[in-house]
Design a protein around this motif. Sequence first.
Motif, PDB file in Angstrom:
ATOM      1  N   ALA A   6      -7.092   5.766  -5.972  1.00  0.00           N
ATOM      2  CA  ALA A   6      -5.757   6.146  -5.518  1.00  0.00           C
ATOM      3  C   ALA A   6      -5.175   4.978  -4.721  1.00  0.00           C
ATOM      4  O   ALA A   6      -5.883   4.318  -3.963  1.00  0.00           O
ATOM      5  CB  ALA A   6      -5.839   7.386  -4.651  1.00  0.00           C
ATOM      6  N   ILE A   7      -3.911   4.747  -4.916  1.00  0.00           N
ATOM      7  CA  ILE A   7      -3.255   3.664  -4.187  1.00  0.00           C
ATOM      8  C   ILE A   7      -2.779   4.216  -2.844  1.00  0.00           C
ATOM      9  O   ILE A   7      -2.134   5.251  -2.779  1.00  0.00           O
ATOM     10  CB  ILE A   7      -2.074   3.117  -5.003  1.00  0.00           C
ATOM     11  CG1 ILE A   7      -2.591   2.579  -6.335  1.00  0.00           C
ATOM     12  CG2 ILE A   7      -1.332   2.034  -4.226  1.00  0.00           C
ATOM     13  CD1 ILE A   7      -1.506   2.300  -7.332  1.00  0.00           C
ATOM     14  N   MET A   8      -3.136   3.518  -1.756  1.00  0.00           N
ATOM     15  CA  MET A   8      -2.742   3.982  -0.421  1.00  0.00           C
ATOM     16  C   MET A   8      -1.445   3.269  -0.034  1.00  0.00           C
ATOM     17  O   MET A   8      -1.117   2.217  -0.567  1.00  0.00           O
ATOM     18  CB  MET A   8      -3.842   3.641   0.601  1.00  0.00           C
ATOM     19  CG  MET A   8      -5.226   4.122   0.211  1.00  0.00           C
ATOM     20  SD  MET A   8      -5.305   5.910  -0.011  1.00  0.00           S
ATOM     21  CE  MET A   8      -5.212   6.405   1.706  1.00  0.00           C
ATOM     22  N   PRO A   9      -0.739   3.864   0.934  1.00  0.00           N
ATOM     23  CA  PRO A   9       0.544   3.256   1.313  1.00  0.00           C
ATOM     24  C   PRO A   9       0.366   1.878   1.950  1.00  0.00           C
ATOM     25  O   PRO A   9      -0.616   1.624   2.652  1.00  0.00           O
ATOM     26  CB  PRO A   9       1.132   4.226   2.330  1.00  0.00           C
ATOM     27  CG  PRO A   9       0.209   5.363   2.430  1.00  0.00           C
ATOM     28  CD  PRO A   9      -1.020   5.098   1.639  1.00  0.00           C
ATOM     29  N   THR A  10       1.323   1.015   1.677  1.00  0.00           N
ATOM     30  CA  THR A  10       1.443  -0.244   2.402  1.00  0.00           C
ATOM     31  C   THR A  10       2.699  -0.129   3.260  1.00  0.00           C
ATOM     32  O   THR A  10       3.765   0.156   2.734  1.00  0.00           O
ATOM     33  CB  THR A  10       1.584  -1.414   1.410  1.00  0.00           C
ATOM     34  OG1 THR A  10       0.331  -1.609   0.746  1.00  0.00           O
ATOM     35  CG2 THR A  10       1.969  -2.708   2.123  1.00  0.00           C
ATOM     36  N   THR A  11       2.553  -0.305   4.568  1.00  0.00           N
ATOM     37  CA  THR A  11       3.738  -0.246   5.425  1.00  0.00           C
ATOM     38  C   THR A  11       3.791  -1.500   6.283  1.00  0.00           C
ATOM     39  O   THR A  11       2.909  -1.751   7.096  1.00  0.00           O
ATOM     40  CB  THR A  11       3.710   0.992   6.353  1.00  0.00           C
ATOM     41  OG1 THR A  11       2.370   1.150   6.826  1.00  0.00           O
ATOM     42  CG2 THR A  11       4.131   2.248   5.633  1.00  0.00           C
TER      43      THR A  11
END
Lengths: 177, 315, 435
Positions: free
Chosen positions: A80-85
């Motif tokens: 799963a791709i996690m958020p980049t912030t």
Amino acid sequence: MSVALSAPDIKRALTRISHEILEKNQGASSIVLLGIPTRGAHLAQRIASIISEIEGVEISCGTLDITLFRDDLRLRAPKAIMPTTIPPSGVENCDVILVDDVLFSGRTIRSALDALGEIGRPRTVQLAALVDRGHRELPIKADFVGKNLPTSKSQSVRVLLSEIDGRDEVSIEGEAG
Amino acid sequence: MRHLLSIADFSKAEAISILDTANELARVSDGAVKKLPTLRGRTIVNLFAEDSTRTRISFEAAAKRLSADVINFSAKGSSVSKGESLKDTAMTLQAMGADAVVIRHFASGAAQRLADSQWMSGSVVNAGDGTHEHPSQALLDAFTIRKHLGLGKSDLEGLSVAIVGDVLHSRVARSNILLLSKLGAKVVLVAPPTLLPVGVESWPVSISYDLDSVIPFVDVVMMLRVQQERMTEMYFPNAREYSRYFGLNSDRMKSMKPGAIVMHPGPMNRGLEISAEVADSSRSVITEQVTNGVSVRMAILYVLLTGGALEAGGN
Amino acid sequence: MSAIDLVIKGAQLPDGSTADICIDGEYIVDVSSTYKGQAHTSIDGKGCVILPGLVDLHTHLREPGREDAETVLTGSRAGAKGGFTALSAMANTSPVADTAGVVEQVYRLGQEAGLLDVFPIGAVTQGLKGVTLSEIGAMADSVARVRVFSDDGNCVSDPLVMRRALEYIKKFGGVIAQHAQDPRMTVGSQMNEGEISARLGLKGWPAVAEEAIIARDVLLADHVQSRLHICHLTTAGGVEIIRWAKARGINVTAEVTPHHLLLTDDLASSYDPVYKVNPPLRTESDVHALRQALADGTIDIVATDHAPHPLEAKECEWQEAAFGMVGLETALSIVQMTMVDSGLMSWQQVADRMSHTPALIGGYENQGQRIAKGSYANLVVINPTKLWRVDRDLLLSNSSNTPYHGRELPGFVEHTIFRGKPTLLSGVISGEGGK
């Protein structure tokens, strides 16, 4: 299984790392903390709040997911791709401090450098890791280490953080080879 | 997951995971990053035995943003339509070392034939097969609905979607019916009885012949394209009559629920199934569908092309 | 007493009794409880069932024109392997069998192959186009003595043409075998119209397109008092119409194929064209109705509709693929499985449906005779308890488009006897045709 770091150990290590970051960067004005999901992101948050307590200013803090930059995508089931912030001010000319829980082969950090390169050009990139367990496969070295843990390759290092796991602990599993 | 052939092949959880992945990919692409190294060194072939510029471009953009090498094999007017068999084409692609084939084909089941055969070993992505399915379109439609109606990362439970028009010949409709109902939405088909398939009773949908009685109660109105050749095949008397009963015009749009949206997979026949005012109105999310198409197709390629070596016993 | 040519010992006759069948020359010379005399060849038939040689009223032998798919010789070999002693070669060859010349050619090819009788079927209309009657009289008077006429592959859809054909064949007691398919309702059709076609996005071939023609044609046959045969019936509705017509005394007969007794339209879900056939596979309830109708005699016979196609005609997209399945080598096994093993029919009824009645409909006097002294020795010996696995690469047909590849089927055809000579011995083709 043996416990390598207890909750108070982790707290002390993060506090020390925070001081070292401030010392090396001569204050907090130019630093951006980027945690690598999942646990690195929480560690970055903790370091950010320790630093802001010390310095009395808000610290830029975000997350940097490296999944899409991995060099072993062919070999692993899709993750799963996690958020980049990225903080709104960006990373341009900042001192970016990457934060991860365990430094092992160095491949995650290489991916993180690639990911960061797509986002901007920081003045410096530094690395903070809660644990360095050795066995590097790439010429990568941490600037700030919570604890060096000599391990064998067959062992695994398990990091628990209260935000996810309900408690703080670092342990080593498996026999030393 | 190795192939994307039909929405029927995957679970609700898998569908949601693709949508979530697309969501993250959209955020990455919205930001400064236009290109990701994820599929560097992988070869993706767009095999289009039927014209579809928009779908091909969308897949091409998705593949390129993930750094894959893209080969466009537009078979219309080339070997495939001149009698080269699908088998020979597939073996050619295999010889070229295609890691994935995105196939658009006029024959229903062509993608499945390619995937089931021993002719090639890569992943097969169905980009529309005959009047069967168009799964990536359904995924981007679901993505658009979820995003536009502010549903975050949830499913589509509680929503009502009307699919209006030529259901009989529509691969977009078949995939959307499967996906939207899988995600918990209620689907109502609105069409003249001639354009609904015999056997539609077994589908998880309700059916209406009266657009006006449906419009005020749905959250999404999805219009289907009416192919020109249907006019001559007596499915309805003429274009004017079709438009009067099943076209979406400004008057009908006025009776829509507040916040309800209008969708169309394109290309549109303005003035036939949808009026220009509706297509360009604030309720229309048609261009947003196109934008989202790239992110959703990136997610599809990501899911299919990572971990391939694992399945082949490489780790 | 001198030695006879052949004796088959201890096989079970269709009526359930056990006997030794004595064959000399082309004839059965005795059916006795135990034959004590000498024989040049003796076949042990213990545990086997012996039936009169099977007669197929619907075979596509493809010669002339598509010898890559099948020839009269390879089709004959496949027939002998399946227990047949007579085949009826459909007219849709290239050129079409619409003249005496073509039917005589096919007839002679059959004689040369020598493994079974090949009875050519003549086209009803020139070029199967449905417009002008072909030379029906000339074909009937030819060496081939054609009695069955069919445009199979196409429907004789024009009602006036059909009426004229039905009338014309009364002259010599012929029969029109109709491929019932309304062409306007089935343009581009790919499979049975219903739930499965709706899901698969394949163009439907509705049951009504078959039933409407059957209904029209039984009324026409009634009106002109002629003889009609309905090819490959596939629907429950069609069965009802035939039942009604027979009750009214209309001179109609009907056939069902083995594959329509077993397979259903959900097999199309694989999009594998090996399941693509015309008329299409129908639903479970149709299959049920067909089995009942065959058992109660509403459907008179089983015919294979053996339709060989070269590999490339099936290794493609469904809608690009040819219609049809090979069936000669599996027919008896499928009938045993669906009708005998299920308890619906006795072996006597199998003999009726696959030998006596098709011979009667086709006017094949030397075929389908009872197993009795004085009959032609056309026989098949089947081991009903032996299972065998279908392997498309081992079929004797020139083509491999069987829907049963890999399936294990009951009922192994051990021996086939054609006019006193074994054409199949222990599952192996013998004699000239075996070269």
